[in-house]
Design a protein around this motif. Structure first.
Motif, PDB file in Angstrom:
ATOM      1  N   PRO A 177      26.264  16.097 -19.465  1.00 33.21           N
ATOM      2  CA  PRO A 177      25.783  15.248 -18.821  1.00 33.21           C
ATOM      3  C   PRO A 177      27.258  14.632 -18.120  1.00 33.21           C
ATOM      4  CG  PRO A 177      24.501  14.849 -20.655  1.00 33.21           C
ATOM      5  CD  PRO A 177      25.453  15.885 -20.947  1.00 33.21           C
ATOM      6  N   VAL A 182      22.703   7.293 -21.632  1.00 28.24           N
ATOM      7  CA  VAL A 182      21.281   7.930 -21.994  1.00 28.24           C
ATOM      8  C   VAL A 182      20.161   7.307 -21.238  1.00 28.24           C
ATOM      9  CG1 VAL A 182      22.206   8.579 -24.498  1.00 28.24           C
ATOM     10  CG2 VAL A 182      21.017   6.421 -24.188  1.00 28.24           C
ATOM     11  N   GLY A 184      18.834   7.715 -17.744  1.00 23.68           N
ATOM     12  CA  GLY A 184      18.692   8.531 -16.443  1.00 23.68           C
ATOM     13  C   GLY A 184      18.117   7.946 -15.380  1.00 23.68           C
ATOM     14  N   ASP A 189      18.591  14.088 -14.060  1.00 24.15           N
ATOM     15  CA  ASP A 189      19.249  13.484 -15.253  1.00 24.15           C
ATOM     16  C   ASP A 189      18.431  13.029 -16.441  1.00 24.15           C
ATOM     17  OD1 ASP A 189      21.458  13.781 -13.508  1.00 24.15           O
ATOM     18  OD2 ASP A 189      21.478  11.454 -12.986  1.00 24.15           O
ATOM     19  N   GLN A 190      17.299  12.443 -16.373  1.00 24.26           N
ATOM     20  CA  GLN A 190      16.505  12.200 -17.552  1.00 24.26           C
ATOM     21  C   GLN A 190      16.228  13.443 -18.310  1.00 24.26           C
ATOM     22  OE1 GLN A 190      13.114  10.043 -15.950  1.00 24.26           O
ATOM     23  NE2 GLN A 190      14.365   8.340 -15.113  1.00 24.26           N
ATOM     24  N   ILE A 193      19.458  14.454 -20.208  1.00 19.98           N
ATOM     25  CA  ILE A 193      19.873  13.677 -21.086  1.00 19.98           C
ATOM     26  C   ILE A 193      19.123  13.946 -22.423  1.00 19.98           C
ATOM     27  CG2 ILE A 193      19.605  11.144 -22.000  1.00 19.98           C
ATOM     28  CD1 ILE A 193      20.325  10.369 -19.359  1.00 19.98           C
ATOM     29  N   TRP A 197      21.600  15.439 -25.010  1.00 17.06           N
ATOM     30  CA  TRP A 197      21.815  14.277 -26.022  1.00 17.06           C
ATOM     31  C   TRP A 197      20.814  14.498 -27.025  1.00 17.06           C
ATOM     32  CZ3 TRP A 197      26.420  13.160 -26.282  1.00 17.06           C
ATOM     33  CH2 TRP A 197      27.170  12.900 -25.042  1.00 17.06           C
TER      34      TRP A 197
END
Length: 262
Positions: A177, A182, A184, A189-190, A193, A197
């Motif tokens: 990312p 964390v 998004g 992006d969500q 993540i 992550w």
């Protein structure tokens, strides 16, 4: 020279060794239907591009987690190199370390080779992490004995399941990312993540638990294509070696040769 071939579920890696030094390496997608002649057509061209002749290869060793590919690789060795190949874990190249688990014969060749190479190159108590189709965590003690491990879905498998089982989530590329947030702000992006992550948190948690169970100082060695990517965002790895499995093949072949000459 030694030709070491590691057949994985996703890719086949060919590496040419002069002594313990990797001179060159090549990669091709795994396809158990690929014939020995097809392998040879591809490989001979690559050897020629490196200025090498097939006669320079006088020893071949294979490891495989795809049994259907074994026969065609044997044909490649016999027909095009006039060499009887060794298979990791069998015959002259049988495992020469303790596999201290309930079903020793189920340990995959790639996992065994990672243990051999890590013990030879690093030593001490270790956790070996291999990023492949599946992500494997191996516990190896200071004597080189395999004590057990963990198998988890690889990050790409996890992403495939997420995208394949949902109607609207897009395909995204695995990457680090852009920042440490964390939370998004958009769908892609969500997803990134959650996958990236989430995977880091899984690895950190499992390694922490393994270290606590081992109860002694541990060196964490990582291999596989994604090891460097994750190493940029976590400090859980002490050493990265992208060629660990292939190096295990070279070590095993060298031991087999020395035993034969003893």
């Amino acid at each position: 020279m030694l030709l070491a071939v590691d057949v994985g579920n996703t890719n086949v890696v060919f590496a040419l060794f002069e002594g313990a030094e990797i001179k060159t390496r090549w990669r091709i997608a795994t396809d158990p239907r690929r014939t020995g002649d097809e392998y040879a057509t591809w490989l001979m061209q690559l050897l020629a591009m490196e200025g090498l002749d097939r006669s320079s290869v006088d020893q071949i060793i294979y490891s495989s987690v795809v049994p259907r590919a074994d026969h065609n690789l044997t044909v490649l060795a016999n027909k095009y190199f006039n060499v009887d190949p060794m298979f990791a874990g069998q015959g002259a190249a049988a495992w020469d370390f303790e596999i201290d688990v309930e079903q020793p014969n189920t340990l995959g060749a790639d996992r065994a080779l990672n243990c051999i190479a890590a013990h030879e190159l690093v030593g001490g108590d270790m956790i070996v992490v291999d990023f492949g189709t599946a992500t494997k965590f191996e516990a190896v003690d200071f004597n080189g004995a395999y004590k057990g491990g963990i198998i988890a879905p690889g990050i790409n498998l996890s992403l495939d399941a997420l995208v394949g089982k949902t109607a609207k989530l897009p395909r995204i590329a695995i990457r680090a990312p852009d920042n440490a947030s964390v939370i998004g702000r958009n769908t892609e992006d969500q997803m990134l993540i959650g996958v990236f992550w989430g995977y880091v948190a899984m690895m950190e948690g499992l390694i922490e638990r393994m270290k606590a169970e081992i109860g002694r100082p541990v060196t964490v060695v990582a291999t596989g294509g994604l090891a460097i990517l994750f190493d940029e965002k976590t400090d859980i790895f002490d050493r990265i070696d992208a060629d660990l499995t292939i190096r295990g093949l070279q070590i095993l072949a060298d031991r087999a040769s020395r035993r034969a000459g003893a």
